[in-house]
Structure formats: C-alpha cells, structure tokens
Write a protein that holds these residues in place. Structure first.
Motif, PDB file in Angstrom:
ATOM      1  N   THR A 100      45.981  30.927  24.928  1.00  0.00           N
ATOM      2  CA  THR A 100      46.332  32.257  24.415  1.00  0.00           C
ATOM      3  C   THR A 100      44.989  33.396  24.527  1.00  0.00           C
ATOM      4  O   THR A 100      45.824  34.607  24.206  1.00  0.00           O
ATOM      5  CB  THR A 100      45.884  32.078  22.826  1.00  0.00           C
ATOM      6  N   ASP A 101      43.948  33.490  25.001  1.00  0.00           N
ATOM      7  CA  ASP A 101      43.476  34.230  25.570  1.00  0.00           C
ATOM      8  C   ASP A 101      42.900  35.081  26.969  1.00  0.00           C
ATOM      9  O   ASP A 101      43.098  36.193  26.384  1.00  0.00           O
ATOM     10  CB  ASP A 101      42.252  33.943  26.186  1.00  0.00           C
ATOM     11  N   GLN A 118      49.278  41.845  27.962  1.00  0.00           N
ATOM     12  CA  GLN A 118      49.830  43.420  27.378  1.00  0.00           C
ATOM     13  C   GLN A 118      49.289  44.734  28.286  1.00  0.00           C
ATOM     14  O   GLN A 118      49.692  45.821  28.546  1.00  0.00           O
ATOM     15  CB  GLN A 118      49.116  43.311  26.089  1.00  0.00           C
ATOM     16  N   GLN A 119      48.148  44.789  28.881  1.00  0.00           N
ATOM     17  CA  GLN A 119      47.090  45.224  30.033  1.00  0.00           C
ATOM     18  C   GLN A 119      48.349  45.449  31.207  1.00  0.00           C
ATOM     19  O   GLN A 119      47.571  45.764  32.232  1.00  0.00           O
ATOM     20  CB  GLN A 119      46.426  45.787  29.596  1.00  0.00           C
ATOM     21  N   LYS A 120      49.389  45.105  31.530  1.00  0.00           N
ATOM     22  CA  LYS A 120      50.000  44.837  32.916  1.00  0.00           C
ATOM     23  C   LYS A 120      49.780  44.081  33.995  1.00  0.00           C
ATOM     24  O   LYS A 120      49.209  44.020  34.789  1.00  0.00           O
ATOM     25  CB  LYS A 120      50.023  45.612  32.943  1.00  0.00           C
ATOM     26  N   TYR A 121      48.907  43.007  33.251  1.00  0.00           N
ATOM     27  CA  TYR A 121      48.572  41.589  34.192  1.00  0.00           C
ATOM     28  C   TYR A 121      49.023  40.186  34.588  1.00  0.00           C
ATOM     29  O   TYR A 121      49.508  40.309  33.381  1.00  0.00           O
ATOM     30  CB  TYR A 121      46.884  41.702  34.134  1.00  0.00           C
ATOM     31  N   SER A 122      49.025  40.217  35.592  1.00  0.00           N
ATOM     32  CA  SER A 122      50.841  38.528  35.392  1.00  0.00           C
ATOM     33  C   SER A 122      49.620  37.554  35.928  1.00  0.00           C
ATOM     34  O   SER A 122      49.362  37.952  36.848  1.00  0.00           O
ATOM     35  CB  SER A 122      51.450  39.545  36.739  1.00  0.00           C
ATOM     36  N   VAL A 145      42.140  32.167  38.594  1.00  0.00           N
ATOM     37  CA  VAL A 145      41.119  31.877  36.813  1.00  0.00           C
ATOM     38  C   VAL A 145      41.575  30.360  36.586  1.00  0.00           C
ATOM     39  O   VAL A 145      42.633  29.739  36.589  1.00  0.00           O
ATOM     40  CB  VAL A 145      41.768  33.139  35.914  1.00  0.00           C
ATOM     41  N   ILE A 146      40.345  29.718  36.581  1.00  0.00           N
ATOM     42  CA  ILE A 146      40.600  29.105  36.136  1.00  0.00           C
ATOM     43  C   ILE A 146      40.420  28.178  33.962  1.00  0.00           C
ATOM     44  O   ILE A 146      39.236  28.825  33.861  1.00  0.00           O
ATOM     45  CB  ILE A 146      39.910  27.603  36.808  1.00  0.00           C
ATOM     46  N   ARG A 150      36.313  35.719  24.286  1.00  0.00           N
ATOM     47  CA  ARG A 150      37.569  36.238  24.949  1.00  0.00           C
ATOM     48  C   ARG A 150      37.312  37.651  25.398  1.00  0.00           C
ATOM     49  O   ARG A 150      38.406  38.408  26.876  1.00  0.00           O
ATOM     50  CB  ARG A 150      38.454  36.289  24.178  1.00  0.00           C
ATOM     51  N   GLU A 151      36.452  38.490  24.446  1.00  0.00           N
ATOM     52  CA  GLU A 151      36.488  40.085  24.849  1.00  0.00           C
ATOM     53  C   GLU A 151      35.270  40.177  26.755  1.00  0.00           C
ATOM     54  O   GLU A 151      36.017  40.811  27.702  1.00  0.00           O
ATOM     55  CB  GLU A 151      35.250  40.281  24.836  1.00  0.00           C
ATOM     56  N   GLU A 152      34.725  39.084  26.393  1.00  0.00           N
ATOM     57  CA  GLU A 152      33.630  39.387  28.269  1.00  0.00           C
ATOM     58  C   GLU A 152      35.002  38.800  28.904  1.00  0.00           C
ATOM     59  O   GLU A 152      34.828  39.134  30.413  1.00  0.00           O
ATOM     60  CB  GLU A 152      32.813  37.808  27.582  1.00  0.00           C
ATOM     61  N   PHE A 153      35.859  37.901  28.990  1.00  0.00           N
ATOM     62  CA  PHE A 153      36.745  37.719  29.453  1.00  0.00           C
ATOM     63  C   PHE A 153      37.425  38.628  30.054  1.00  0.00           C
ATOM     64  O   PHE A 153      38.057  38.772  32.280  1.00  0.00           O
ATOM     65  CB  PHE A 153      37.707  36.666  29.521  1.00  0.00           C
ATOM     66  N   ASP A 154      38.207  39.091  29.157  1.00  0.00           N
ATOM     67  CA  ASP A 154      39.219  40.118  29.614  1.00  0.00           C
ATOM     68  C   ASP A 154      38.035  41.496  30.636  1.00  0.00           C
ATOM     69  O   ASP A 154      38.906  42.115  31.741  1.00  0.00           O
ATOM     70  CB  ASP A 154      39.198  40.842  27.965  1.00  0.00           C
ATOM     71  N   LEU A 155      37.028  41.961  29.842  1.00  0.00           N
ATOM     72  CA  LEU A 155      36.361  42.340  30.662  1.00  0.00           C
ATOM     73  C   LEU A 155      35.781  42.122  32.520  1.00  0.00           C
ATOM     74  O   LEU A 155      35.930  42.809  33.339  1.00  0.00           O
ATOM     75  CB  LEU A 155      35.245  42.691  29.889  1.00  0.00           C
TER      76      LEU A 155
END
Length: 617
Positions: A556-557, A563-567, A548-549, A525-530
């Motif tokens: 849930t990821d 929370q970082q204001k991405y919709s 995103v697919i 998940r961390e790599e996806f967020d980054l």
C-alpha cells in the motif's frame, strides 16, 4: 566375511530335549543393529547435508550471517566494491579478517579459480551460497565426533542404546540443523567451545594417568600427547577470542576445571612439577603465537601493507580490544537494541532449547542445595590438597556449570540475541539428557523435543525472511539486467548481501553494467518515496533500470508513487516470507469478507515478498 555367533535354543520333534545351536550372523547386521539406535541422529545428518548443499535453507536468520563473514572475503577476492559494515572500519575494526579468511578464504578462492578456468560470466548464485556454508557444515560434522567422544568420556558405563538416545537428542536439535550450517561467527564459536572442552578433558585425563602410571614408555607417549593438547588449548583460546571477544564467557568454566585438577597435583615430585611448567608454558606460548599471527594479519590487511611496522603504537590492529571499547559505550549499543538482563535466561534460551532448558531450570530449583554444595566443594579443592580419586570425580558438577555460568557474563551486556547462546547446546544435552534417561523420562521429553525442533527449524530455516534470498537469486539471474546502471531498492527487509546480488567473476574483469543496492531497512514511507524520486531525477540522461523488493504487507506504500506517474510492474512474488517485525500487524487487523477459508487464504497471501520493476510514466 566376519560373523557373530549367536546361541539359540531349538526343540526336537519329540519336544523331549532342547539343544543349543550356533547361528552365524554377518557382522554388517550387528553393525546395522548398533547404528539403528542412532536413527534420529542419522536423519538429522541427512537433513543437514540436504539443507546445506542440495536444497539450501532460504530463511534469513540475521544480517551478520553474511556481512560479518563471506561478504568481506568475496569483496576482496573478486575485486568488487561492496558495502562494509561498521565492524570493518579500518580506523578501529571490531572484527578480525584473519578468522574470516581462515574459514572462507579457500572456498571463495576455489570459486574464483573455477570462474576463470571455466569462463563463467558470473559465478552461479547457488555455488556462492553453499560454498561458504559447506565450511561450517564440515565443522558441525567434526563437532559430532568430538561430542560423541565426550559422551563416552563423561558416561563410560552407559550402553550403546543410551549413547544413541543422547545422540538422537543432539542430532535433531534445530540449533545443529539450522544455525550450525550457517556462516555465523556464533557457530564457529560453538565449535571452538566444544573443542576446548574436549581438549581440556583429554589433557586432564592424560595428566592423571601419568601420575598413576609407572611405565616409562607409556609416560613418554602421554607426555607428547599432553604437549600437543596443551598447545591446541592455547590456540583454540586465541581463535575464540579473536572470533568473538565473548568467548571467555564460555571458556572460563573449562579453564577453571583444568586449573582445579592441576592445583592438587602440585605436591608431586620435581619431575612432575617440571612437566606441569612445560604444559603451562605451551598453553601460554601457543596462545601468544596464534594471537601474534592474527594481529599481524589484521594489521597488514587494515593498513594495506607493512606500514604498521613503522608505527606499531598507532597502527597495530587488535580487534578484540576495539570490540570491548566499542561496546563499553552505551550509545553504540543503543543502535543495536538494549535488552533487560533476564532476557537470555528466560526468553532466548527457551527459544533455542525449549523443553530441555525448562527441564534444567526445574532440576536446578529442586536440587538447589546440592548445587551450592558442589560450588563450595570446587572452591575447597582449589585451596586444599586432594587425593587422585577425588580429582577423578571432579567432572560431576562440571556439565551443569558449563551451561549455567556463561549466562552471568553474557547477561551483563545490554544487547542480547538468541544466537549468542548457541555454544550452550553441548553442555545442555550432556547434562540433562542422561538425567532424563536415569529417571525414565527421555521418551516423553523426546516427543516434545522433536515437535519443538521441527517447528523452530522450519521457521528459522525457511520461513523467517524466507522470500529475500529467492528474490535476490531471481534478480541475480534476471535477463533484465541489461542497462548501464541498475538500482535495487529493498524496503522493510533484512540487508541484501551484495555478493549474492551482484554477478561477479574473475573471467570478466570489466562488468558490463553497474548495480547499486539501496537498503532502506525499516524506513518510513516518505523516505521510500524520496529515494525513488531521487534515483530518476539524478539519472535523467542515463540508461537505467530500477527494481524494488518489499513485503506484500507494505504494498500500500506504493500508492503515492503511482499517483506521481510511476509504474510498478510486478515481476514475481516469493513465498513464504515471514517478517517477525510486522508478522501480526496488517494481516490480522484487516477485516476480510467471505468464509473462514477465504479469510485464512487472504492472510496467507500477505506473507509474500514482491519484486517490482519501476518505470516513470
């Protein structure tokens, strides 16, 4: 109209005598009766055609289906800039592009010509998917003809009903319906394996006929036939090796069979020995010529011209050699997964062939002594002179060895996948189904065979990663692609084929927008967020859109990014999407409230693939 006379007995009104009378039956009715014995085979053919051309299978078997085939040819012909896998590294390529152009060059060129002629802004997704698959479908239909001829060659005393039983087993095999309509190199390898078996049996048969026959005219015809089949044997062996260097694992038994039938005939006249030398020279010559053409094409392709001629030692490209050197290094194989040597025979063969593989194993255990005797008999034939009668009987153990022997070299490779065993469909059915017919077991086994193949065909044909291709089609045709730059991020799915994702056409050489594909595979998940954050941070001034697919089991990821204001705006969900890597993790571990029906429905809702439009703020 031709008719068939059928004798029928009829009694008169007094029932005192019976008179035979003839009824003319139209020939098409007798033909229909004959063909009705092949009913399940014909149903399988119809399914193959529909699932390839009309309603294409949306299941995604393996990335190699696309990335070691049409992806490269589409990239070259449409002048795009798609991602190439490591097999096509110009420094040491592992795959021959000559084989790819042989298979897919024409259909992709036709699409390119149509896009220019009809002024398409983009080649339709459906056509890009089915045109390459149509080539493999055509080969599978040609395989049907060769397979039926082999049945008649190996079992000349069978009746049409028995031929129909064998073809019915063959026609509904999921390997044929699913895998032999996909652009896998293993599917082409299977076709070459069947062709090699057919050519060698025909070659040996012609050779033995020449020995027995005394007619000069017939001998001349057979000589020409021998030369043709010998040349094709060499050509097929070359194509097989350059398509997949594992081809010798399958070719070894047919070639040994040919060799064991040649050796006992060496004591004939000088004229016959001269014919044998011509046969061998044509096989070797055709192999060298075909290999030289492929090597020249590959060298020209990977060197971007004829510069390889100046420095053949360093620039000549021999892909099978590079393939062997790559796979000798265990660190390379470790990237693709290491497996135990028993996996092929115990697991992979059961996945592909189920009841028939189990029947073959049981037969071998019961008749293990006769198998040893057959092996010793073949060895004796190589070193001892035998009569022509004994030569003609040499096909008896052939089919079993055609199926069993390839397991030995293939199992020595640490990396093993079920698709590596696709060519074994032909010898398996040729060997075990006639035995089932002889022991009157074919009806019971056929029911199991049908249930097994229907289940596996649905899983691999439509369920396995089944949401990805529809999602790519939706993205490909989406009117939302209007920005200067678009990003498609795939997360915990198979690699998305670039040619099915990016609109392409020869009519518009300059694309209105740019699409970048970022495949995160099974990243954390961390790599996806980054990745999402970097896309927006590095393109602050650009007009861009991000998509995103990801499977529903990983939605849930998205919590951290929200929370970082991405919709994340859900555009569409695609079902069913069965991910075997995570199919039985989250859905069955969560406690759902409600009735059992609601629990099952909640699990079913997890097997979907979601397409999101991502925005900041």
């Amino acid at each position: 109209m031709k008719s068939t006379t059928v004798a029928q007995q009829s009694g008169d009104t007094n029932a005192t005598q019976k008179v035979k009378r003839s009824i003319c039956v139209p020939s098409f009715l007798t033909k229909y009766t004959y063909q009705s014995e092949f009913i399940w085979y014909f149903i399988g053919v119809i399914i193959r055609i529909i699932w390839t051309l009309v309603y294409p299978q949306q299941g995604y078997i393996h990335p190699d289906e696309f990335f070691q085939g049409p992806e490269v040819v589409f990239d070259d012909i449409f002048l795009t800039n798609l991602t190439r896998t490591h097999e096509f590294n110009p420094a040491a390529p592992l795959r021959s592009v000559a084989i790819l152009y042989l298979l897919y060059g024409l259909p992709v060129s036709i699409l390119s010509w149509l896009s220019s002629l009809l002024h398409w802004s983009s080649v339709p997704f459906h056509l890009k998917l089915i045109f390459p698959r149509a080539t493999i479908l055509s080969l599978s239909l040609c395989s049907d003809i060769l397979f039926y001829r082999l049945i008649k060659n190996f079992y000349p005393n069978f009746k049409s009903k028995q031929y129909g039983i064998i073809m019915n087993y063959y026609g509904i095999a999921h390997v044929l319906v699913v895998f032999f309509t996909r652009t896998l190199s293993n599917s082409f390898e299977a076709f070459l394996f069947l062709t090699l078996i057919y050519l060698i049996t025909v070659n040996v048969s012609s050779l033995l006929t020449i020995i027995i026959n005394t007619s000069d005219h017939k001998t001349i015809v057979l000589n020409r036939h021998l030369i043709l089949t010998s040349s094709l044997i060499g050509c097929v062996c070359s194509l097989g090796i350059f398509n997949r260097p594992t081809f010798p694992a399958f070719a070894i038994v047919p070639l040994i069979y040919w060799f064991t039938n040649i050796i006992p005939t060496m004591n004939h006249s000088f004229r016959f020995q001269l014919l044998l030398s011509r046969i061998i020279s044509f096989i070797i010559g055709a192999f060298i010529l075909t290999s030289s053409l492929i090597i020249s094409f590959d060298s020209y392709y990977y060197n971007n011209g004829l510069s390889f001629i100046v420095d053949l030692k360093n620039r000549l490209i021999i892909c099978p050699l590079n393939f062997i050197l790559y796979n000798i290094d265990s660190t390379n194989l470790d990237k693709h997964g290491l497996h135990p040597p028993w996996l092929h025979f115990i697991v992979n063969a059961t996945i592909l062939y189920g009841p028939l593989h189990i029947c073959t194993v049981l037969w071998c255990l019961i008749n293990i002594s006769s198998i040893k005797q057959n092996g010793q008999w073949i060895i004796n034939r190589i070193f001892n002179r035998r009569s022509i009668i004994e030569i003609e009987q040499s096909t008896s153990p052939l089919l079993l060895y055609l199926y069993l022997v390839p397991f030995i070299p293939l199992s020595t490779f640490p990396h093993q996948e079920p698709r590596f065993l696709l060519p074994l469909l032909f010898p398996l059915i040729l060997f075990i189904v006639p035995l089932l017919i002889t022991h009157n077991l074919h009806q019971y086994i056929f029911r199991l065979w049908m249930i097994f193949n229907i289940s596996i065909a649905i899983i691999f044909g439509h369920l396995h990663q089944g949401g990805l291709l529809p999602a790519l089609q939706y993205f490909h045709n989406s009117p939302l692609l209007t920005s200067n730059k678009n990003f498609l991020v795939t997360y915990h799915t198979y690699m998305p084929p670039g040619y099915l994702t990016i609109p392409m056409s020869k009519f518009e050489y300059e694309q209105k927008f740019e699409t970048a594909i970022i495949d995160l595979k099974g990243a954390k998940r961390e790599e996806f967020d980054l990745t999402i954050e970097n896309i927006f941070n590095k393109n602050l001034l650009n007009n861009l859109q991000v998509f995103v697919i990801l499977p529903s089991t990983f939605q849930t990821d998205l919590i951290y990014l929200k929370q970082q204001k991405y919709s994340f705006h859900l555009l569409k969900q695609f079902r069913p999407h069965l991910d075997f890597d995570h199919a039985f993790e989250e859905p069955f571990l969560v406690n759902y409230a409600g009735t059992k029906y609601q629990w099952l429905q909640a699990i079913w809702n997890k097997y979907k693939l979601n397409l999101y439009h991502v925005t900041r703020g």
